[in-house]
Motif scaffolding. Structure first.
Motif, PDB file in Angstrom:
ATOM      1  N   GLN A 175      12.869  -1.007   6.218  1.00 43.00           N
ATOM      2  CA  GLN A 175      12.578  -1.651   4.945  1.00 43.00           C
ATOM      3  C   GLN A 175      11.212  -2.332   4.990  1.00 43.00           C
ATOM      4  N   PHE A 176      10.943  -3.000   6.110  1.00 35.24           N
ATOM      5  CA  PHE A 176       9.653  -3.673   6.267  1.00 35.24           C
ATOM      6  C   PHE A 176       8.526  -2.650   6.259  1.00 35.24           C
ATOM      7  N   ARG A 177       8.686  -1.539   6.983  1.00 34.98           N
ATOM      8  CA  ARG A 177       7.659  -0.486   6.996  1.00 34.98           C
ATOM      9  C   ARG A 177       7.442   0.076   5.592  1.00 34.98           C
ATOM     10  N   PHE A 178       8.536   0.333   4.886  1.00 38.71           N
ATOM     11  CA  PHE A 178       8.430   0.860   3.535  1.00 38.71           C
ATOM     12  C   PHE A 178       7.675  -0.108   2.631  1.00 38.71           C
ATOM     13  N   ARG A 179       8.008  -1.394   2.728  1.00 39.84           N
ATOM     14  CA  ARG A 179       7.327  -2.381   1.888  1.00 39.84           C
ATOM     15  C   ARG A 179       5.848  -2.498   2.237  1.00 39.84           C
ATOM     16  N   MET A 180       5.496  -2.372   3.494  1.00 42.72           N
ATOM     17  CA  MET A 180       4.086  -2.420   3.904  1.00 42.72           C
ATOM     18  C   MET A 180       3.338  -1.193   3.366  1.00 42.72           C
ATOM     19  N   ILE A 181       3.943  -0.023   3.463  1.00 40.63           N
ATOM     20  CA  ILE A 181       3.312   1.190   2.940  1.00 40.63           C
ATOM     21  C   ILE A 181       3.181   1.091   1.423  1.00 40.63           C
ATOM     22  N   ASN A 182       4.235   0.600   0.767  1.00 35.72           N
ATOM     23  CA  ASN A 182       4.198   0.432  -0.683  1.00 35.72           C
ATOM     24  C   ASN A 182       3.101  -0.550  -1.087  1.00 35.72           C
ATOM     25  N   PHE A 183       2.978  -1.656  -0.362  1.00 40.32           N
ATOM     26  CA  PHE A 183       1.933  -2.637  -0.647  1.00 40.32           C
ATOM     27  C   PHE A 183       0.548  -2.023  -0.460  1.00 40.32           C
ATOM     28  N   ALA A 184       0.375  -1.254   0.592  1.00 44.85           N
ATOM     29  CA  ALA A 184      -0.932  -0.634   0.861  1.00 44.85           C
ATOM     30  C   ALA A 184      -1.286   0.360  -0.246  1.00 44.85           C
ATOM     31  N   THR A 185      -0.351   1.188  -0.661  1.00 44.69           N
ATOM     32  CA  THR A 185      -0.658   2.179  -1.703  1.00 44.69           C
ATOM     33  C   THR A 185      -0.925   1.500  -3.045  1.00 44.69           C
ATOM     34  N   GLN A 186      -0.191   0.441  -3.365  1.00 44.12           N
ATOM     35  CA  GLN A 186      -0.456  -0.280  -4.611  1.00 44.12           C
ATOM     36  C   GLN A 186      -1.822  -0.958  -4.563  1.00 44.12           C
ATOM     37  N   SER A 187      -2.187  -1.487  -3.412  1.00 44.85           N
ATOM     38  CA  SER A 187      -3.495  -2.121  -3.272  1.00 44.85           C
ATOM     39  C   SER A 187      -4.613  -1.103  -3.465  1.00 44.85           C
ATOM     40  N   VAL A 188      -4.458   0.066  -2.872  1.00 43.02           N
ATOM     41  CA  VAL A 188      -5.468   1.115  -3.012  1.00 43.02           C
ATOM     42  C   VAL A 188      -5.546   1.567  -4.472  1.00 43.02           C
ATOM     43  N   ASP A 189      -4.398   1.729  -5.122  1.00 45.09           N
ATOM     44  CA  ASP A 189      -4.385   2.134  -6.526  1.00 45.09           C
ATOM     45  C   ASP A 189      -5.112   1.123  -7.409  1.00 45.09           C
ATOM     46  N   ARG A 190      -4.983  -0.130  -7.099  1.00 50.33           N
ATOM     47  CA  ARG A 190      -5.635  -1.160  -7.914  1.00 50.33           C
ATOM     48  C   ARG A 190      -7.108  -1.316  -7.563  1.00 50.33           C
ATOM     49  N   LEU A 191      -7.503  -0.934  -6.371  1.00 48.68           N
ATOM     50  CA  LEU A 191      -8.905  -1.055  -5.970  1.00 48.68           C
ATOM     51  C   LEU A 191      -9.766   0.123  -6.430  1.00 48.68           C
ATOM     52  N   ILE A 192      -9.170   1.279  -6.645  1.00 48.44           N
ATOM     53  CA  ILE A 192      -9.948   2.474  -6.979  1.00 48.44           C
ATOM     54  C   ILE A 192     -10.786   2.291  -8.248  1.00 48.44           C
ATOM     55  N   PRO A 193     -10.251   1.833  -9.391  1.00 49.94           N
ATOM     56  CA  PRO A 193     -11.099   1.723 -10.593  1.00 49.94           C
ATOM     57  C   PRO A 193     -12.311   0.810 -10.426  1.00 49.94           C
ATOM     58  N   PRO A 194     -12.167  -0.421  -9.903  1.00 50.70           N
ATOM     59  CA  PRO A 194     -13.380  -1.245  -9.779  1.00 50.70           C
ATOM     60  C   PRO A 194     -14.371  -0.679  -8.764  1.00 50.70           C
ATOM     61  N   VAL A 195     -13.880  -0.074  -7.698  1.00 51.66           N
ATOM     62  CA  VAL A 195     -14.786   0.519  -6.721  1.00 51.66           C
ATOM     63  C   VAL A 195     -15.557   1.667  -7.358  1.00 51.66           C
ATOM     64  N   MET A 196     -14.880   2.463  -8.174  1.00 57.10           N
ATOM     65  CA  MET A 196     -15.555   3.575  -8.841  1.00 57.10           C
ATOM     66  C   MET A 196     -16.614   3.066  -9.810  1.00 57.10           C
ATOM     67  N   VAL A 197     -16.323   1.982 -10.528  1.00 54.52           N
ATOM     68  CA  VAL A 197     -17.312   1.410 -11.445  1.00 54.52           C
ATOM     69  C   VAL A 197     -18.540   0.959 -10.664  1.00 54.52           C
ATOM     70  N   VAL A 198     -18.331   0.291  -9.551  1.00 50.98           N
ATOM     71  CA  VAL A 198     -19.451  -0.165  -8.730  1.00 50.98           C
ATOM     72  C   VAL A 198     -20.255   1.029  -8.232  1.00 50.98           C
ATOM     73  N   LEU A 199     -19.592   2.072  -7.760  1.00 52.51           N
ATOM     74  CA  LEU A 199     -20.306   3.252  -7.273  1.00 52.51           C
ATOM     75  C   LEU A 199     -21.088   3.950  -8.381  1.00 52.51           C
ATOM     76  N   VAL A 200     -20.499   4.060  -9.558  1.00 58.78           N
ATOM     77  CA  VAL A 200     -21.200   4.701 -10.668  1.00 58.78           C
ATOM     78  C   VAL A 200     -22.425   3.883 -11.062  1.00 58.78           C
ATOM     79  N   VAL A 201     -22.275   2.571 -11.131  1.00 59.28           N
ATOM     80  CA  VAL A 201     -23.415   1.730 -11.484  1.00 59.28           C
ATOM     81  C   VAL A 201     -24.491   1.824 -10.405  1.00 59.28           C
TER      82      VAL A 201
END
Length: 137
Positions: free
Chosen positions: A19-45
């Protein structure tokens, strides 16, 4: 403690571990999903604005001509071009929709006409209602 209790405790620890491993993986994937749009904006700019301006800074290029040309354009000069482009796009889209409707209704109309007059000949138009290309040349 009995052997059954030890086994149940081991299973519970294993469940908690996964359960702990699953929650850590879930947290990591959600963090990456939320970071992709702002990172892409910075890269495009960076790669779309900052890096090209930095590379062309202080140089006479075609880009300098383009920037000066755009800086001299007035709103009163742009409006007719925008209106013309919008009218042209409207006309092209209306023509496409009209041809799609003709293609959709062609079979039904042809069947009805054949039912009324079985000796009726075709006009030679394509299913989309266009004149067929010349085949005799």
């Amino acid at each position: 403690m009995s052997k059954a209790d030890d086994h149940a405790l081991a299973i519970k620890k294993l469940e908690l571990k996964y359960q702990f491993r699953f929650r850590m993986i879930n947290f990591a994937t959600q963090s990456v999903d939320r970071l992709i749009p702002p990172v892409m904006v910075v890269l495009v700019v960076y790669f779309g604005v900052y890096a090209p301006v930095q590379a062309l800074a202080g140089k006479k290029t075609l880009a300098d001509f383009g920037v000066r040309l755009l800086a001299d354009v007035k709103l009163g000069e742009i409006i007719p071009y925008i209106a013309t482009a919008m009218g042209w796009l409207f006309g092209v889209n209306a023509q496409r929709l009209r041809r799609n409707t003709t293609a959709r209704l062609t079979n039904r109309i042809r069947d009805l006409e054949q039912h009324i007059d079985s000796s009726r000949t075709t006009s030679g138009l394509t299913p989309r209602g266009q004149t067929p290309p010349d085949t005799d040349t």
